[in-house]
Scaffold this motif. Structure first.
Motif, PDB file in Angstrom:
ATOM      1  N   MET A 159       0.846  -1.187   0.000  1.00  0.00           N
ATOM      2  CA  MET A 159       0.000   0.000   0.000  1.00  0.00           C
ATOM      3  C   MET A 159       0.883   1.239   0.000  1.00  0.00           C
ATOM      4  O   MET A 159       1.767   1.365   0.851  1.00  0.00           O
ATOM      5  CB  MET A 159      -0.910  -0.039   1.231  1.00  0.00           C
ATOM      6  CG  MET A 159      -1.797   1.151   1.384  1.00  0.00           C
ATOM      7  SD  MET A 159      -3.011   1.224   0.071  1.00  0.00           S
ATOM      8  CE  MET A 159      -4.304   2.106   0.820  1.00  0.00           C
ATOM      9  N   PRO A 160       0.654   2.153  -0.914  1.00  0.00           N
ATOM     10  CA  PRO A 160       1.428   3.400  -0.937  1.00  0.00           C
ATOM     11  C   PRO A 160       1.180   4.245   0.323  1.00  0.00           C
ATOM     12  O   PRO A 160       0.126   4.164   0.939  1.00  0.00           O
ATOM     13  CB  PRO A 160       0.894   4.129  -2.175  1.00  0.00           C
ATOM     14  CG  PRO A 160       0.206   3.096  -2.987  1.00  0.00           C
ATOM     15  CD  PRO A 160      -0.275   2.053  -2.029  1.00  0.00           C
ATOM     16  N   ASP A 161       2.146   5.055   0.662  1.00  0.00           N
ATOM     17  CA  ASP A 161       2.023   5.973   1.794  1.00  0.00           C
ATOM     18  C   ASP A 161       1.152   7.157   1.369  1.00  0.00           C
ATOM     19  O   ASP A 161       1.529   7.919   0.482  1.00  0.00           O
ATOM     20  CB  ASP A 161       3.416   6.448   2.218  1.00  0.00           C
ATOM     21  CG  ASP A 161       3.379   7.397   3.401  1.00  0.00           C
ATOM     22  OD1 ASP A 161       2.289   7.599   3.984  1.00  0.00           O
ATOM     23  OD2 ASP A 161       4.437   7.936   3.742  1.00  0.00           O
ATOM     24  N   LEU A 162       0.005   7.320   2.005  1.00  0.00           N
ATOM     25  CA  LEU A 162      -0.928   8.394   1.659  1.00  0.00           C
ATOM     26  C   LEU A 162      -0.891   9.548   2.656  1.00  0.00           C
ATOM     27  O   LEU A 162      -1.767  10.410   2.651  1.00  0.00           O
ATOM     28  CB  LEU A 162      -2.350   7.826   1.567  1.00  0.00           C
ATOM     29  CG  LEU A 162      -2.555   6.680   0.581  1.00  0.00           C
ATOM     30  CD1 LEU A 162      -4.005   6.218   0.614  1.00  0.00           C
ATOM     31  CD2 LEU A 162      -2.138   7.074  -0.826  1.00  0.00           C
ATOM     32  N   THR A 163       0.147   9.590   3.488  1.00  0.00           N
ATOM     33  CA  THR A 163       0.268  10.612   4.524  1.00  0.00           C
ATOM     34  C   THR A 163       0.193  12.027   3.953  1.00  0.00           C
ATOM     35  O   THR A 163      -0.440  12.905   4.532  1.00  0.00           O
ATOM     36  CB  THR A 163       1.596  10.436   5.290  1.00  0.00           C
ATOM     37  OG1 THR A 163       1.649   9.123   5.808  1.00  0.00           O
ATOM     38  CG2 THR A 163       1.709  11.441   6.416  1.00  0.00           C
ATOM     39  N   ASN A 164       0.816  12.257   2.823  1.00  0.00           N
ATOM     40  CA  ASN A 164       0.855  13.603   2.230  1.00  0.00           C
ATOM     41  C   ASN A 164      -0.199  13.815   1.151  1.00  0.00           C
ATOM     42  O   ASN A 164      -0.126  14.786   0.391  1.00  0.00           O
ATOM     43  CB  ASN A 164       2.242  13.872   1.660  1.00  0.00           C
ATOM     44  CG  ASN A 164       3.277  13.945   2.752  1.00  0.00           C
ATOM     45  OD1 ASN A 164       3.036  14.521   3.812  1.00  0.00           O
ATOM     46  ND2 ASN A 164       4.437  13.341   2.532  1.00  0.00           N
ATOM     47  N   ALA A 165      -1.173  12.933   1.095  1.00  0.00           N
ATOM     48  CA  ALA A 165      -2.224  13.069   0.090  1.00  0.00           C
ATOM     49  C   ALA A 165      -3.029  14.348   0.338  1.00  0.00           C
ATOM     50  O   ALA A 165      -3.382  14.660   1.466  1.00  0.00           O
ATOM     51  CB  ALA A 165      -3.141  11.856   0.126  1.00  0.00           C
ATOM     52  N   ARG A 166      -3.289  15.068  -0.719  1.00  0.00           N
ATOM     53  CA  ARG A 166      -4.169  16.246  -0.672  1.00  0.00           C
ATOM     54  C   ARG A 166      -5.486  15.816  -1.310  1.00  0.00           C
ATOM     55  O   ARG A 166      -5.578  15.673  -2.534  1.00  0.00           O
ATOM     56  CB  ARG A 166      -3.554  17.424  -1.407  1.00  0.00           C
ATOM     57  CG  ARG A 166      -2.429  18.078  -0.641  1.00  0.00           C
ATOM     58  CD  ARG A 166      -1.996  19.381  -1.297  1.00  0.00           C
ATOM     59  NE  ARG A 166      -1.651  19.194  -2.686  1.00  0.00           N
ATOM     60  CZ  ARG A 166      -0.420  19.284  -3.192  1.00  0.00           C
ATOM     61  NH1 ARG A 166       0.584  19.592  -2.414  1.00  0.00           N
ATOM     62  NH2 ARG A 166      -0.196  19.078  -4.465  1.00  0.00           N
ATOM     63  N   TRP A 167      -6.483  15.616  -0.476  1.00  0.00           N
ATOM     64  CA  TRP A 167      -7.771  15.104  -0.924  1.00  0.00           C
ATOM     65  C   TRP A 167      -8.655  16.228  -1.426  1.00  0.00           C
ATOM     66  O   TRP A 167      -8.678  17.309  -0.853  1.00  0.00           O
ATOM     67  CB  TRP A 167      -8.461  14.375   0.225  1.00  0.00           C
ATOM     68  CG  TRP A 167      -7.707  13.177   0.680  1.00  0.00           C
ATOM     69  CD1 TRP A 167      -6.841  13.107   1.731  1.00  0.00           C
ATOM     70  CD2 TRP A 167      -7.710  11.886   0.079  1.00  0.00           C
ATOM     71  NE1 TRP A 167      -6.325  11.837   1.834  1.00  0.00           N
ATOM     72  CE2 TRP A 167      -6.847  11.064   0.822  1.00  0.00           C
ATOM     73  CE3 TRP A 167      -8.364  11.325  -1.018  1.00  0.00           C
ATOM     74  CZ2 TRP A 167      -6.625   9.728   0.510  1.00  0.00           C
ATOM     75  CZ3 TRP A 167      -8.143   9.993  -1.324  1.00  0.00           C
ATOM     76  CH2 TRP A 167      -7.285   9.216  -0.571  1.00  0.00           C
ATOM     77  N   ARG A 168      -9.367  15.956  -2.498  1.00  0.00           N
ATOM     78  CA  ARG A 168     -10.358  16.911  -3.017  1.00  0.00           C
ATOM     79  C   ARG A 168     -11.615  16.144  -3.366  1.00  0.00           C
ATOM     80  O   ARG A 168     -11.560  14.975  -3.744  1.00  0.00           O
ATOM     81  CB  ARG A 168      -9.828  17.671  -4.233  1.00  0.00           C
ATOM     82  CG  ARG A 168      -9.491  16.788  -5.412  1.00  0.00           C
ATOM     83  CD  ARG A 168      -8.957  17.607  -6.588  1.00  0.00           C
ATOM     84  NE  ARG A 168      -8.476  16.724  -7.631  1.00  0.00           N
ATOM     85  CZ  ARG A 168      -9.219  16.122  -8.532  1.00  0.00           C
ATOM     86  NH1 ARG A 168     -10.528  16.303  -8.517  1.00  0.00           N
ATOM     87  NH2 ARG A 168      -8.691  15.335  -9.452  1.00  0.00           N
ATOM     88  N   LYS A 169     -12.725  16.797  -3.203  1.00  0.00           N
ATOM     89  CA  LYS A 169     -14.006  16.169  -3.491  1.00  0.00           C
ATOM     90  C   LYS A 169     -14.207  16.096  -4.998  1.00  0.00           C
ATOM     91  O   LYS A 169     -13.904  17.045  -5.718  1.00  0.00           O
ATOM     92  CB  LYS A 169     -15.128  16.995  -2.846  1.00  0.00           C
ATOM     93  CG  LYS A 169     -16.480  16.361  -2.919  1.00  0.00           C
ATOM     94  CD  LYS A 169     -17.459  17.205  -2.115  1.00  0.00           C
ATOM     95  CE  LYS A 169     -18.859  16.762  -2.352  1.00  0.00           C
ATOM     96  NZ  LYS A 169     -19.818  17.611  -1.644  1.00  0.00           N
ATOM     97  N   SER A 170     -14.733  15.002  -5.455  1.00  0.00           N
ATOM     98  CA  SER A 170     -15.009  14.834  -6.874  1.00  0.00           C
ATOM     99  C   SER A 170     -16.005  15.878  -7.347  1.00  0.00           C
ATOM    100  O   SER A 170     -16.961  16.214  -6.634  1.00  0.00           O
ATOM    101  CB  SER A 170     -15.573  13.443  -7.129  1.00  0.00           C
ATOM    102  OG  SER A 170     -16.075  13.353  -8.443  1.00  0.00           O
ATOM    103  N   THR A 171     -15.811  16.385  -8.552  1.00  0.00           N
ATOM    104  CA  THR A 171     -16.760  17.345  -9.119  1.00  0.00           C
ATOM    105  C   THR A 171     -18.101  16.690  -9.414  1.00  0.00           C
ATOM    106  O   THR A 171     -19.096  17.371  -9.585  1.00  0.00           O
ATOM    107  CB  THR A 171     -16.201  17.972 -10.410  1.00  0.00           C
ATOM    108  OG1 THR A 171     -15.916  16.926 -11.342  1.00  0.00           O
ATOM    109  CG2 THR A 171     -14.949  18.778 -10.130  1.00  0.00           C
ATOM    110  N   ARG A 172     -18.139  15.368  -9.451  1.00  0.00           N
ATOM    111  CA  ARG A 172     -19.381  14.630  -9.707  1.00  0.00           C
ATOM    112  C   ARG A 172     -20.155  14.339  -8.425  1.00  0.00           C
ATOM    113  O   ARG A 172     -21.262  13.850  -8.479  1.00  0.00           O
ATOM    114  CB  ARG A 172     -19.093  13.312 -10.420  1.00  0.00           C
ATOM    115  CG  ARG A 172     -18.454  13.470 -11.761  1.00  0.00           C
ATOM    116  CD  ARG A 172     -19.449  13.978 -12.739  1.00  0.00           C
ATOM    117  NE  ARG A 172     -18.854  14.025 -14.066  1.00  0.00           N
ATOM    118  CZ  ARG A 172     -19.416  14.572 -15.093  1.00  0.00           C
ATOM    119  NH1 ARG A 172     -20.595  15.138 -14.967  1.00  0.00           N
ATOM    120  NH2 ARG A 172     -18.823  14.583 -16.253  1.00  0.00           N
ATOM    121  N   SER A 173     -19.581  14.621  -7.275  1.00  0.00           N
ATOM    122  CA  SER A 173     -20.266  14.385  -6.012  1.00  0.00           C
ATOM    123  C   SER A 173     -21.283  15.483  -5.771  1.00  0.00           C
ATOM    124  O   SER A 173     -21.055  16.640  -6.118  1.00  0.00           O
ATOM    125  CB  SER A 173     -19.265  14.356  -4.849  1.00  0.00           C
ATOM    126  OG  SER A 173     -18.432  13.240  -4.959  1.00  0.00           O
TER     127      SER A 173
END
Length: 64
Positions: free
Chosen positions: A1-15
């Motif tokens: 599993m990749p390290d997602l610690t620095n992930a910048r999450w954004r909401k999908s435009t389809r949500s």
């Protein structure tokens, strides 16, 4: 599993904006695109190779 610690999450435009079923995407990490359920930010995330994610997005963009 990749390290997602620095992930910048954004909401999908389809949500929707009603607080219901929402998808968040993090595409700022090298070599991986991560997807998670916004209602469970500490839960599991799916990861994809960028090319696979681009193919998925392109294929689903035509479905309405």
């Amino acid at each position: 599993m990749p390290d997602l610690t620095n992930a910048r999450w954004r909401k999908s435009t389809r949500s929707g904006s009603n607080g219901g079923d929402c998808v968040e995407v993090a595409d700022n990490l090298p070599g991986v695109v991560a997807v998670r359920d916004s209602k469970d930010p500490h839960g599991p995330a799916l990861t994809f190779a960028p090319a696979a994610w681009a193919t998925f997005v392109q294929a689903t963009a035509t479905i309405r």
